[in-house]
Design a protein around this motif. Sequence first.
Motif, PDB file in Angstrom:
ATOM      1  N   PRO A   8       0.825  -1.296  -0.041  1.00 30.28           N
ATOM      2  CA  PRO A   8      -0.051  -0.217  -0.167  1.00 30.28           C
ATOM      3  C   PRO A   8       0.909   1.276   0.102  1.00 30.28           C
ATOM      4  O   PRO A   8       2.136   1.417   0.626  1.00 30.28           O
ATOM      5  N   SER A   9       0.477   2.314  -0.801  1.00 25.38           N
ATOM      6  CA  SER A   9       1.163   3.591  -0.943  1.00 25.38           C
ATOM      7  C   SER A   9       1.485   4.155   0.559  1.00 25.38           C
ATOM      8  O   SER A   9       2.680   4.858   0.670  1.00 25.38           O
ATOM      9  N   GLU A  10       0.601   3.950   1.650  1.00 22.72           N
ATOM     10  CA  GLU A  10       0.871   4.471   2.750  1.00 22.72           C
ATOM     11  C   GLU A  10       2.309   3.665   3.587  1.00 22.72           C
ATOM     12  O   GLU A  10       2.902   4.567   4.210  1.00 22.72           O
ATOM     13  N   LEU A  11       2.327   2.508   3.315  1.00 21.70           N
ATOM     14  CA  LEU A  11       3.425   1.751   3.870  1.00 21.70           C
ATOM     15  C   LEU A  11       4.639   2.485   3.207  1.00 21.70           C
ATOM     16  O   LEU A  11       5.768   2.528   3.657  1.00 21.70           O
ATOM     17  N   VAL A  12       4.695   2.555   1.837  1.00 22.60           N
ATOM     18  CA  VAL A  12       5.913   2.963   0.960  1.00 22.60           C
ATOM     19  C   VAL A  12       6.172   4.320   1.483  1.00 22.60           C
ATOM     20  O   VAL A  12       7.361   4.593   1.800  1.00 22.60           O
ATOM     21  N   SER A  13       5.171   5.361   1.807  1.00 24.56           N
ATOM     22  CA  SER A  13       5.474   6.620   2.244  1.00 24.56           C
ATOM     23  C   SER A  13       6.187   6.627   3.585  1.00 24.56           C
ATOM     24  O   SER A  13       7.103   7.406   3.838  1.00 24.56           O
ATOM     25  N   ALA A  14       5.521   5.716   4.366  1.00 21.23           N
ATOM     26  CA  ALA A  14       6.394   5.725   6.061  1.00 21.23           C
ATOM     27  C   ALA A  14       7.659   5.227   5.577  1.00 21.23           C
ATOM     28  O   ALA A  14       8.531   5.513   6.401  1.00 21.23           O
ATOM     29  N   ALA A  15       7.883   4.336   4.693  1.00 22.96           N
ATOM     30  CA  ALA A  15       9.166   3.653   4.550  1.00 22.96           C
ATOM     31  C   ALA A  15       9.966   4.645   4.050  1.00 22.96           C
ATOM     32  O   ALA A  15      11.387   4.743   4.654  1.00 22.96           O
ATOM     33  N   GLN A  17      10.090   8.032   4.319  1.00 27.03           N
ATOM     34  CA  GLN A  17      10.340   8.883   5.376  1.00 27.03           C
ATOM     35  C   GLN A  17      11.044   8.231   6.406  1.00 27.03           C
ATOM     36  O   GLN A  17      12.009   9.031   6.814  1.00 27.03           O
ATOM     37  N   SER A  18      11.087   7.091   6.741  1.00 31.16           N
ATOM     38  CA  SER A  18      12.038   6.526   7.752  1.00 31.16           C
ATOM     39  C   SER A  18      13.374   6.488   7.312  1.00 31.16           C
ATOM     40  O   SER A  18      14.256   6.810   8.124  1.00 31.16           O
ATOM     41  N   VAL A  19      13.707   5.987   6.051  1.00 30.76           N
ATOM     42  CA  VAL A  19      14.938   5.887   5.365  1.00 30.76           C
ATOM     43  C   VAL A  19      15.396   7.419   5.232  1.00 30.76           C
ATOM     44  O   VAL A  19      16.589   7.568   5.728  1.00 30.76           O
ATOM     45  N   ALA A  20      14.700   8.195   4.746  1.00 31.17           N
ATOM     46  CA  ALA A  20      15.219   9.664   4.763  1.00 31.17           C
ATOM     47  C   ALA A  20      15.563  10.317   5.953  1.00 31.17           C
ATOM     48  O   ALA A  20      16.591  10.856   5.918  1.00 31.17           O
ATOM     49  N   SER A  21      14.917   9.901   7.124  1.00 28.89           N
ATOM     50  CA  SER A  21      15.450  10.656   8.250  1.00 28.89           C
ATOM     51  C   SER A  21      16.369   9.839   9.262  1.00 28.89           C
ATOM     52  O   SER A  21      16.739  10.350  10.346  1.00 28.89           O
ATOM     53  N   ALA A  22      16.675   8.759   8.565  1.00 29.00           N
ATOM     54  CA  ALA A  22      17.686   7.871   9.284  1.00 29.00           C
ATOM     55  C   ALA A  22      19.097   8.312   9.448  1.00 29.00           C
ATOM     56  O   ALA A  22      19.478   8.910   8.688  1.00 29.00           O
ATOM     57  N   SER A  23      19.721   8.183  10.758  1.00 27.14           N
ATOM     58  CA  SER A  23      21.091   8.846  10.824  1.00 27.14           C
ATOM     59  C   SER A  23      21.952   7.769   9.880  1.00 27.14           C
ATOM     60  O   SER A  23      21.620   6.589   9.705  1.00 27.14           O
ATOM     61  N   LEU A  27      21.650   3.473   9.489  1.00 31.00           N
ATOM     62  CA  LEU A  27      21.623   2.940   8.132  1.00 31.00           C
ATOM     63  C   LEU A  27      22.601   1.904   8.024  1.00 31.00           C
ATOM     64  O   LEU A  27      22.466   0.959   7.479  1.00 31.00           O
ATOM     65  N   ALA A  28      23.851   2.202   8.591  1.00 31.30           N
ATOM     66  CA  ALA A  28      24.916   1.122   8.453  1.00 31.30           C
ATOM     67  C   ALA A  28      24.631  -0.049   9.338  1.00 31.30           C
ATOM     68  O   ALA A  28      24.805  -1.091   8.901  1.00 31.30           O
ATOM     69  N   GLN A  29      24.065   0.509  10.303  1.00 38.01           N
ATOM     70  CA  GLN A  29      23.741  -0.793  11.279  1.00 38.01           C
ATOM     71  C   GLN A  29      22.690  -1.843  10.478  1.00 38.01           C
ATOM     72  O   GLN A  29      22.640  -3.134  10.590  1.00 38.01           O
ATOM     73  N   ALA A  30      21.710  -1.035  10.043  1.00 41.97           N
ATOM     74  CA  ALA A  30      20.643  -1.718   9.346  1.00 41.97           C
ATOM     75  C   ALA A  30      21.329  -2.544   8.255  1.00 41.97           C
ATOM     76  O   ALA A  30      20.798  -3.766   8.092  1.00 41.97           O
ATOM     77  N   GLU A  31      22.318  -2.014   7.473  1.00 44.42           N
ATOM     78  CA  GLU A  31      23.033  -2.777   6.508  1.00 44.42           C
ATOM     79  C   GLU A  31      23.740  -4.014   6.907  1.00 44.42           C
ATOM     80  O   GLU A  31      23.844  -5.005   6.614  1.00 44.42           O
ATOM     81  N   VAL A  60      12.727   0.306  -0.832  1.00 46.73           N
ATOM     82  CA  VAL A  60      12.950   1.273   0.301  1.00 46.73           C
ATOM     83  C   VAL A  60      12.070   0.788   1.731  1.00 46.73           C
ATOM     84  O   VAL A  60      12.321   0.775   2.777  1.00 46.73           O
ATOM     85  N   LEU A  61      11.076  -0.264   1.395  1.00 48.77           N
ATOM     86  CA  LEU A  61      10.492  -1.212   2.182  1.00 48.77           C
ATOM     87  C   LEU A  61      11.364  -2.049   3.090  1.00 48.77           C
ATOM     88  O   LEU A  61      11.189  -2.269   4.418  1.00 48.77           O
ATOM     89  N   VAL A  62      12.257  -2.736   2.356  1.00 48.32           N
ATOM     90  CA  VAL A  62      12.808  -3.696   2.768  1.00 48.32           C
ATOM     91  C   VAL A  62      14.000  -2.884   3.696  1.00 48.32           C
ATOM     92  O   VAL A  62      14.427  -3.314   4.815  1.00 48.32           O
ATOM     93  N   ARG A  63      14.594  -1.805   3.152  1.00 51.95           N
ATOM     94  CA  ARG A  63      15.622  -1.043   3.983  1.00 51.95           C
ATOM     95  C   ARG A  63      14.867  -0.530   5.157  1.00 51.95           C
ATOM     96  O   ARG A  63      15.539  -0.349   6.328  1.00 51.95           O
ATOM     97  N   ALA A  64      13.744  -0.066   5.169  1.00 54.97           N
ATOM     98  CA  ALA A  64      12.913   0.396   6.295  1.00 54.97           C
ATOM     99  C   ALA A  64      12.663  -0.522   7.285  1.00 54.97           C
ATOM    100  O   ALA A  64      12.794  -0.478   8.538  1.00 54.97           O
ATOM    101  N   GLY A  65      12.525  -1.801   6.888  1.00 52.62           N
ATOM    102  CA  GLY A  65      12.181  -2.747   7.676  1.00 52.62           C
ATOM    103  C   GLY A  65      13.510  -3.247   8.612  1.00 52.62           C
ATOM    104  O   GLY A  65      13.292  -3.251   9.747  1.00 52.62           O
ATOM    105  N   TRP A  66      14.683  -3.225   7.958  1.00 56.43           N
ATOM    106  CA  TRP A  66      15.802  -3.537   8.813  1.00 56.43           C
ATOM    107  C   TRP A  66      16.253  -2.297   9.542  1.00 56.43           C
ATOM    108  O   TRP A  66      16.773  -2.582  10.665  1.00 56.43           O
ATOM    109  N   LEU A  67      15.777  -1.111   9.197  1.00 55.08           N
ATOM    110  CA  LEU A  67      15.910  -0.023   9.941  1.00 55.08           C
ATOM    111  C   LEU A  67      15.132  -0.139  11.289  1.00 55.08           C
ATOM    112  O   LEU A  67      15.636  -0.062  12.689  1.00 55.08           O
ATOM    113  N   ALA A  68      13.943  -0.716  10.984  1.00 56.67           N
ATOM    114  CA  ALA A  68      13.045  -0.786  12.412  1.00 56.67           C
ATOM    115  C   ALA A  68      13.564  -2.175  13.224  1.00 56.67           C
ATOM    116  O   ALA A  68      13.553  -1.845  14.523  1.00 56.67           O
TER     117      ALA A  68
END
Length: 117
Positions: A8-15, A17-23, A27-31, A60-68
């Motif tokens: 859903p587009s709201e999940l992608v939008s949230a993801a 935002q999460s990736v864009a605002s991550a330090s 992001l390095a820890q998520a990777e 972006v959804l996968v990267r946001a999931g690892w950030l979570a």
Amino acid sequence: MSQPYTPPSELVSAAEQSVASASPESLAQAERLYVAYGGVTGGRSAVTGATLPQFSACSVLVRAGWLAAVHAVLVQDQTASERPPQPTPEHVWDAFAHRWYLPGAKGPAIGRSSVGA
């Protein structure tokens, strides 16, 4: 044959935002977590068997999931100071039940409460 999953587009939008605002550190820890997962699965998806892409090439959804996942670990570590004192060195913290327990100790059976007994 089933249609490919479209989130859903709201999940992608949230993801996004999460990736864009991550330090950069988060992001390095998520990777690092993603790479560790790939090390266990031989560089393949444990679900589909497909070769895993580089983290930066993931959706972006996968990267946001690892950030979570990173944030969940950090929150758990931060709440360690809020735990009650450890009763004995043998006790282990159960992060899901938010309590100390003694591995191997026999407690009440599930469905049989000792309350009011």
